[in-house]
Design a protein around this motif. Structure first.
Motif, PDB file in Angstrom:
ATOM      1  N   GLN A  47       1.282  -1.235  -0.142  1.00 31.12           N
ATOM      2  CA  GLN A  47      -0.546   0.012  -0.003  1.00 31.12           C
ATOM      3  C   GLN A  47       1.081   1.208  -0.331  1.00 31.12           C
ATOM      4  O   GLN A  47       1.660   1.615   0.929  1.00 31.12           O
ATOM      5  CB  GLN A  47      -0.935  -0.076   0.949  1.00 31.12           C
ATOM      6  CG  GLN A  47      -1.760   1.070   1.579  1.00 31.12           C
ATOM      7  CD  GLN A  47      -3.204   0.963   2.701  1.00 31.12           C
ATOM      8  OE1 GLN A  47      -2.678   0.022   3.117  1.00 31.12           O
ATOM      9  NE2 GLN A  47      -3.706   1.799   2.159  1.00 31.12           N
ATOM     10  N   LYS A 106       2.721   4.821  -0.329  1.00 30.91           N
ATOM     11  CA  LYS A 106       2.140   5.816   0.738  1.00 30.91           C
ATOM     12  C   LYS A 106       3.085   7.051  -0.195  1.00 30.91           C
ATOM     13  O   LYS A 106       4.177   7.773   0.355  1.00 30.91           O
ATOM     14  CB  LYS A 106       2.559   5.552   2.100  1.00 30.91           C
ATOM     15  CG  LYS A 106       1.938   4.800   3.091  1.00 30.91           C
ATOM     16  CD  LYS A 106       2.362   5.005   4.420  1.00 30.91           C
ATOM     17  CE  LYS A 106       2.040   3.803   5.134  1.00 30.91           C
ATOM     18  NZ  LYS A 106       1.855   2.715   5.351  1.00 30.91           N
ATOM     19  N   SER A 108      -8.836   1.225  -3.242  1.00 34.22           N
ATOM     20  CA  SER A 108      -8.613   1.091  -2.435  1.00 34.22           C
ATOM     21  C   SER A 108      -6.642   1.384  -2.988  1.00 34.22           C
ATOM     22  O   SER A 108      -6.546   0.936  -3.792  1.00 34.22           O
ATOM     23  CB  SER A 108      -8.535  -0.060  -1.327  1.00 34.22           C
ATOM     24  OG  SER A 108      -8.279  -1.079  -1.793  1.00 34.22           O
ATOM     25  N   PRO A 109      -6.121   1.913  -2.425  1.00 28.60           N
ATOM     26  CA  PRO A 109      -4.522   1.796  -2.887  1.00 28.60           C
ATOM     27  C   PRO A 109      -3.599   0.861  -2.142  1.00 28.60           C
ATOM     28  O   PRO A 109      -2.766   0.616  -1.831  1.00 28.60           O
ATOM     29  CB  PRO A 109      -4.285   3.281  -2.525  1.00 28.60           C
ATOM     30  CG  PRO A 109      -4.693   3.438  -0.628  1.00 28.60           C
ATOM     31  CD  PRO A 109      -5.598   2.595  -1.291  1.00 28.60           C
ATOM     32  N   PHE A 110      -3.501  -0.456  -3.413  1.00 30.46           N
ATOM     33  CA  PHE A 110      -2.584  -1.371  -2.972  1.00 30.46           C
ATOM     34  C   PHE A 110      -2.532  -1.921  -4.616  1.00 30.46           C
ATOM     35  O   PHE A 110      -3.379  -1.416  -5.316  1.00 30.46           O
ATOM     36  CB  PHE A 110      -3.205  -2.228  -1.702  1.00 30.46           C
ATOM     37  CG  PHE A 110      -4.276  -3.203  -3.005  1.00 30.46           C
ATOM     38  CD1 PHE A 110      -4.353  -4.343  -3.402  1.00 30.46           C
ATOM     39  CD2 PHE A 110      -6.071  -2.749  -2.680  1.00 30.46           C
ATOM     40  CE1 PHE A 110      -5.217  -5.099  -3.710  1.00 30.46           C
ATOM     41  CE2 PHE A 110      -6.882  -3.509  -2.932  1.00 30.46           C
ATOM     42  CZ  PHE A 110      -6.768  -4.428  -3.833  1.00 30.46           C
TER      43      PHE A 110
END
Length: 52
Positions: free
Chosen positions: A8, A10, A41-43
């Motif tokens: 994920q 950042k 979702s940020p993955f």
């Protein structure tokens, strides 16, 4: 046999696209291939051969 890595990232708003590109290139140099990028979702899911 395959192995997988889920991250994920950042990323700040400043230079976001360049940092994203640098992150993907870093994993590519280690032999990882992108298999999925999450939309809601940020993955990111990476895959590579375990016995390389």
């Amino acid at each position: 046999m395959k192995e997988y890595k889920v991250i994920q990232p950042k990323l700040s708003l400043r230079n976001r696209f360049q940092k994203y590109e640098d992150l993907l290139n870093q994993y590519a140099r280690e032999g990882w291939e992108v298999k999925h990028v999450g939309q809601n979702s940020p993955f990111i899911i990476f895959e590579r051969d375990k016995n390389r």
